[in-house]
Design a protein around this motif. Structure first.
Motif, PDB file in Angstrom:
ATOM      1  N   SER A 148     -52.780 -68.659  34.845  1.00 15.94           N
ATOM      2  CA  SER A 148     -52.585 -69.607  33.979  1.00 15.94           C
ATOM      3  C   SER A 148     -53.734 -70.639  34.047  1.00 15.94           C
ATOM      4  O   SER A 148     -53.650 -71.328  35.066  1.00 15.94           O
ATOM      5  N   LYS A 149     -54.500 -70.719  32.901  1.00 16.17           N
ATOM      6  CA  LYS A 149     -55.816 -71.477  33.053  1.00 16.17           C
ATOM      7  C   LYS A 149     -55.646 -72.800  33.443  1.00 16.17           C
ATOM      8  O   LYS A 149     -54.656 -73.546  32.829  1.00 16.17           O
ATOM      9  N   GLY A 150     -55.989 -73.267  34.564  1.00 20.60           N
ATOM     10  CA  GLY A 150     -56.073 -74.626  34.847  1.00 20.60           C
ATOM     11  C   GLY A 150     -54.836 -74.979  35.645  1.00 20.60           C
ATOM     12  O   GLY A 150     -54.818 -76.112  36.001  1.00 20.60           O
ATOM     13  N   THR A 151     -53.860 -74.151  35.934  1.00 18.75           N
ATOM     14  CA  THR A 151     -52.816 -74.324  36.655  1.00 18.75           C
ATOM     15  C   THR A 151     -52.680 -73.577  37.835  1.00 18.75           C
ATOM     16  O   THR A 151     -52.724 -74.197  38.806  1.00 18.75           O
ATOM     17  N   GLY A 152     -52.525 -72.370  37.496  1.00 12.60           N
ATOM     18  CA  GLY A 152     -52.192 -71.203  38.778  1.00 12.60           C
ATOM     19  C   GLY A 152     -51.706 -70.036  38.442  1.00 12.60           C
ATOM     20  O   GLY A 152     -52.783 -69.495  37.648  1.00 12.60           O
ATOM     21  N   VAL A 153     -50.672 -69.540  38.608  1.00 10.60           N
ATOM     22  CA  VAL A 153     -50.333 -68.167  38.495  1.00 10.60           C
ATOM     23  C   VAL A 153     -49.080 -67.970  37.960  1.00 10.60           C
ATOM     24  O   VAL A 153     -47.917 -68.863  38.333  1.00 10.60           O
ATOM     25  N   SER A 154     -48.838 -67.310  36.735  1.00 12.22           N
ATOM     26  CA  SER A 154     -47.396 -66.913  36.276  1.00 12.22           C
ATOM     27  C   SER A 154     -46.997 -65.679  36.814  1.00 12.22           C
ATOM     28  O   SER A 154     -47.843 -64.720  37.132  1.00 12.22           O
ATOM     29  N   LEU A 155     -45.680 -65.671  37.017  1.00 11.45           N
ATOM     30  CA  LEU A 155     -45.073 -64.184  37.792  1.00 11.45           C
ATOM     31  C   LEU A 155     -43.789 -64.109  36.650  1.00 11.45           C
ATOM     32  O   LEU A 155     -42.920 -64.937  36.657  1.00 11.45           O
ATOM     33  N   ILE A 186     -31.574 -58.515  37.839  1.00 10.52           N
ATOM     34  CA  ILE A 186     -32.028 -59.884  38.278  1.00 10.52           C
ATOM     35  C   ILE A 186     -33.428 -59.903  37.605  1.00 10.52           C
ATOM     36  O   ILE A 186     -34.119 -59.043  37.778  1.00 10.52           O
ATOM     37  N   SER A 187     -33.786 -61.384  37.115  1.00 12.59           N
ATOM     38  CA  SER A 187     -34.888 -61.484  36.483  1.00 12.59           C
ATOM     39  C   SER A 187     -35.386 -62.967  37.030  1.00 12.59           C
ATOM     40  O   SER A 187     -34.549 -63.636  36.998  1.00 12.59           O
ATOM     41  N   LEU A 188     -36.918 -63.117  37.277  1.00 12.94           N
ATOM     42  CA  LEU A 188     -37.400 -64.395  37.683  1.00 12.94           C
ATOM     43  C   LEU A 188     -38.576 -64.718  36.889  1.00 12.94           C
ATOM     44  O   LEU A 188     -39.471 -63.668  36.417  1.00 12.94           O
ATOM     45  N   ASN A 189     -38.862 -65.478  36.230  1.00 10.74           N
ATOM     46  CA  ASN A 189     -39.939 -66.338  35.244  1.00 10.74           C
ATOM     47  C   ASN A 189     -40.272 -67.526  36.171  1.00 10.74           C
ATOM     48  O   ASN A 189     -39.507 -68.506  36.254  1.00 10.74           O
ATOM     49  N   THR A 190     -41.510 -67.557  36.570  1.00 15.95           N
ATOM     50  CA  THR A 190     -42.043 -68.923  37.058  1.00 15.95           C
ATOM     51  C   THR A 190     -43.414 -69.219  36.969  1.00 15.95           C
ATOM     52  O   THR A 190     -44.147 -68.084  36.775  1.00 15.95           O
ATOM     53  N   VAL A 191     -43.986 -70.207  36.971  1.00 15.61           N
ATOM     54  CA  VAL A 191     -45.216 -70.721  37.102  1.00 15.61           C
ATOM     55  C   VAL A 191     -45.580 -71.525  38.615  1.00 15.61           C
ATOM     56  O   VAL A 191     -44.971 -72.251  38.721  1.00 15.61           O
ATOM     57  N   HIS A 207     -56.928 -78.104  52.153  1.00 13.75           N
ATOM     58  CA  HIS A 207     -56.197 -76.999  52.272  1.00 13.75           C
ATOM     59  C   HIS A 207     -55.771 -76.756  50.749  1.00 13.75           C
ATOM     60  O   HIS A 207     -55.553 -77.490  50.051  1.00 13.75           O
ATOM     61  N   VAL A 208     -55.402 -75.326  50.864  1.00 18.34           N
ATOM     62  CA  VAL A 208     -54.836 -74.551  49.481  1.00 18.34           C
ATOM     63  C   VAL A 208     -53.276 -75.321  49.460  1.00 18.34           C
ATOM     64  O   VAL A 208     -52.774 -75.174  50.241  1.00 18.34           O
ATOM     65  N   SER A 209     -53.150 -75.998  48.211  1.00 17.79           N
ATOM     66  CA  SER A 209     -51.626 -76.484  48.019  1.00 17.79           C
ATOM     67  C   SER A 209     -51.033 -75.571  46.788  1.00 17.79           C
ATOM     68  O   SER A 209     -51.572 -74.964  46.016  1.00 17.79           O
ATOM     69  N   ILE A 210     -49.666 -75.415  47.041  1.00 18.61           N
ATOM     70  CA  ILE A 210     -49.177 -74.379  46.092  1.00 18.61           C
ATOM     71  C   ILE A 210     -47.549 -75.209  45.751  1.00 18.61           C
ATOM     72  O   ILE A 210     -46.865 -75.673  46.682  1.00 18.61           O
ATOM     73  N   SER A 211     -47.213 -75.330  44.492  1.00 27.38           N
ATOM     74  CA  SER A 211     -46.136 -75.730  44.083  1.00 27.38           C
ATOM     75  C   SER A 211     -45.424 -75.033  42.920  1.00 27.38           C
ATOM     76  O   SER A 211     -46.196 -74.333  42.068  1.00 27.38           O
ATOM     77  N   THR A 212     -44.087 -75.171  42.741  1.00 26.73           N
ATOM     78  CA  THR A 212     -43.377 -74.554  41.659  1.00 26.73           C
ATOM     79  C   THR A 212     -43.489 -75.591  40.143  1.00 26.73           C
ATOM     80  O   THR A 212     -43.080 -76.633  40.549  1.00 26.73           O
ATOM     81  N   CYS A 256     -33.474 -69.782  42.002  1.00 30.27           N
ATOM     82  CA  CYS A 256     -34.882 -70.695  41.827  1.00 30.27           C
ATOM     83  C   CYS A 256     -34.738 -71.510  43.003  1.00 30.27           C
ATOM     84  O   CYS A 256     -35.778 -71.801  43.531  1.00 30.27           O
ATOM     85  N   PRO A 257     -33.675 -72.290  43.347  1.00 28.36           N
ATOM     86  CA  PRO A 257     -33.708 -73.168  44.697  1.00 28.36           C
ATOM     87  C   PRO A 257     -34.175 -72.392  45.980  1.00 28.36           C
ATOM     88  O   PRO A 257     -34.996 -72.882  46.490  1.00 28.36           O
ATOM     89  N   ALA A 258     -33.712 -71.171  46.087  1.00 26.45           N
ATOM     90  CA  ALA A 258     -34.078 -70.126  47.041  1.00 26.45           C
ATOM     91  C   ALA A 258     -35.533 -70.171  46.982  1.00 26.45           C
ATOM     92  O   ALA A 258     -36.461 -70.088  47.978  1.00 26.45           O
ATOM     93  N   PHE A 259     -36.122 -69.739  45.739  1.00 27.59           N
ATOM     94  CA  PHE A 259     -37.513 -69.377  45.450  1.00 27.59           C
ATOM     95  C   PHE A 259     -38.417 -70.450  45.735  1.00 27.59           C
ATOM     96  O   PHE A 259     -39.306 -70.470  46.494  1.00 27.59           O
ATOM     97  N   GLN A 260     -37.779 -71.919  45.398  1.00 25.36           N
ATOM     98  CA  GLN A 260     -38.426 -73.059  45.519  1.00 25.36           C
ATOM     99  C   GLN A 260     -38.683 -73.369  47.132  1.00 25.36           C
ATOM    100  O   GLN A 260     -39.575 -73.954  47.616  1.00 25.36           O
ATOM    101  N   GLN A 261     -37.681 -72.988  47.931  1.00 25.88           N
ATOM    102  CA  GLN A 261     -37.413 -73.353  49.198  1.00 25.88           C
ATOM    103  C   GLN A 261     -38.582 -72.279  49.804  1.00 25.88           C
ATOM    104  O   GLN A 261     -39.412 -72.813  51.062  1.00 25.88           O
ATOM    105  N   GLY A 262     -38.889 -71.190  49.423  1.00 26.69           N
ATOM    106  CA  GLY A 262     -39.641 -70.275  49.980  1.00 26.69           C
ATOM    107  C   GLY A 262     -41.177 -70.704  49.741  1.00 26.69           C
ATOM    108  O   GLY A 262     -42.099 -70.558  50.605  1.00 26.69           O
TER     109      GLY A 262
END
Length: 471
Positions: free
Chosen positions: A90-97, A130-135, A144-149, A191-197
């Protein structure tokens, strides 16, 4: 958890390299590389998901005549259909999944309490579609590399629960009535479980050291020099990439220069290392006292016409055996300054200043200083990759010797210089070139192989583009 492992796989592929000040190491992960990382992560998770134990679940269900308290425990995943997700930058942001069609089968034990009734048994829980859409946003924080939902949405197609044992035939109709509620509860927790991960992964990345030991003598600074550069076609990570001596760390007397590794979209990964990276490693090894060797006579080939003995050296230095007759010798060979590498469009040049101190070994094993010879040499190398092997050829460009100091009086060094030049060009370089002809394994991330690699030597840096695979 699933996405966490996919991202771990992605980052492991590229984290040993990671622009500024100016970066000395760069890594580019293409769309092909991202998809491959997703496939590898999915395969790994598919193989390990059966070992996952789920936390117990407690709750109440109102069945009209009262509430049934239940506990679901000792749950484990029996099977999982895990499609490879669709991933993109995702240009300028990160990765879409995006992933859909996940199905999970869970088995566990249940306990129920209704009034004075206590009951237990085992159950099967099947969750379909089950389906999941996230950026995910990638950035940098404290080098360090940082990552967030940024965005997360999830859905669940259907849920089926079957109770067994005890009076399950009584409870099962009520479970069926509340299956839609169970489906909504599962969907709300994805999504909360995913964000916790992701939060756990963020903590792990923040705790990773920026100083990584590279053997027993040196370490490398792998801190980010800027935030990851994200385009629609790939991700670029820029790392300081400077080496330091572990025992006496200090900055080298030269500085990094800007370079830009080419983005090769037809390869999964592209890696680039600048002259500064390589030269800082040479400086670090010099500071650590590693670039030296003590040469003794037992290291000289038996067929050599001259051995480390003062009498034999009389052919080259007539006064030596007169002052110290028939005494064994040792030579301490060391780099007197940092060996300097330069990359000049297809050619690697190495400039080396070294010294050789000669000693006679007395009857009491005392080292008696004799003389010091100073050597200036330069070597050029043409290198290329063949599959996972580094190949090439070395050529001597210059070799000059001067008498640095002497405790036995002046002597002509021409014969010694000629002998050493002959030894290097006819013995040392042919052996090294024979080794390079066969190839040396290219170092890469542990646990991965590279293929279809291509190596380019540019002005100021060297780059390797390759595809990756698992052995």
């Amino acid at each position: 958890m699933k996405v966490k492992m996919w991202l771990v796989a992605l980052l492991l592929i590229s984290v040993t390299q990671m622009h500024a000040e100016d970066s000395a190491l760069q890594a580019v992960l293409s769309q092909n590389g991202l998809q491959k990382a997703s496939e590898l992560g999915t395969s790994w998770l598919q193989n390990h998901i059966g070992r996952t134990t789920l936390p117990e679940v407690r709750g109440k269900v109102d069945i009209g005549i009262g509430s049934v308290e239940y506990v679901l425990h000792d749950m484990s995943i029996q099977s999982c259909v895990l499609p490879v997700p669709s991933v993109a930058f995702s240009k300028g942001t990160g990765v879409s999944l995006q992933v859909s069609g996940i199905s999970i089968s869970v088995r566990g034990l249940w306990n129920l309490h209704f009034g004075i009734i206590n009951d237990d048994g085992w159950f099967e829980l099947d969750v379909y579609a089950i389906s999941l859409n996230t950026v995910l946003q990638l950035g940098s924080e404290e080098e360090h590399v940082s990552i967030s939902t940024v965005v997360c949405s999830a859905d669940v197609g259907s849920v089926h629960v079957n109770f067994h044992g005890g009076a399950s035939f009584i409870y099962q109709p009520f479970v069926d009535m509340f299956s839609n509620r169970i489906r909504n509860e599962i969907r709300a927790k994805i999504c909360p479980a995913f964000q916790q991960g992701i939060g756990g992964l963020e903590s792990h990345l923040a705790a990773m050291p920026v100083a990584v030991k590279m053997g027993s003598y040196v370490y490398m600074n792998v801190s980010l020099t800027e935030s990851p550069l994200i385009k629609s076609t790939g991700l670029e990570l820029n790392v300081k990439g400077e080496f330091y001596s572990i025992t006496s760390p200090s900055e080298p007397p030269f500085f990094p220069k800007y370079f830009e590794v080419p983005w090769r979209e037809d390869y999964m990964v592209s890696l680039g290392a600048s002259e500064f990276c390589v030269n800082s490693a040479a400086y670090a090894f010099l500071s650590a006292g590693v670039l030296q060797i003590l040469i003794t006579d037992d290291m000289i080939p038996k067929a050599s016409p001259i051995h480390l003995n003062t009498s034999q050296f009389g052919i080259l230095i007539p006064q030596l055996p007169k002052k110290y007759p028939n005494m064994p010798m040792q030579v301490q060979l060391y780099a007197s300054e940092t060996p300097l590498f330069s990359f000049n469009k297809t050619v690697i040049n190495v400039h080396l200043l070294a010294s050789a101190k000669a000693f006679a070994i007395g009857p009491d094993s005392a080292a008696i200083p004799l003389f010091r010879l100073d050597v200036e040499s330069s070597i050029s190398a043409k290198a290329y990759t063949d599959k996972q092997l580094l190949k090439g050829v070395l050529e001597m460009k210059n070799f000059t010797m001067t008498l640095g100091s002497t405790e036995i009086g002046d002597f002509p060094i021409g014969p010694i210089e000629g002998m050493m030049k002959f030894a290097v060009t006819t013995l040392v370089l042919p052996k090294v070139n024979a080794l390079l002809k066969d190839g040396i394994m290219v170092p890469f991330v542990t646990g991965y192989n590279i293929s279809n690699s291509v190596m380019t030597i540019e002005n100021g840096f060297v780059a390797i583009a390759a595809d990756i695979s698992v052995p």
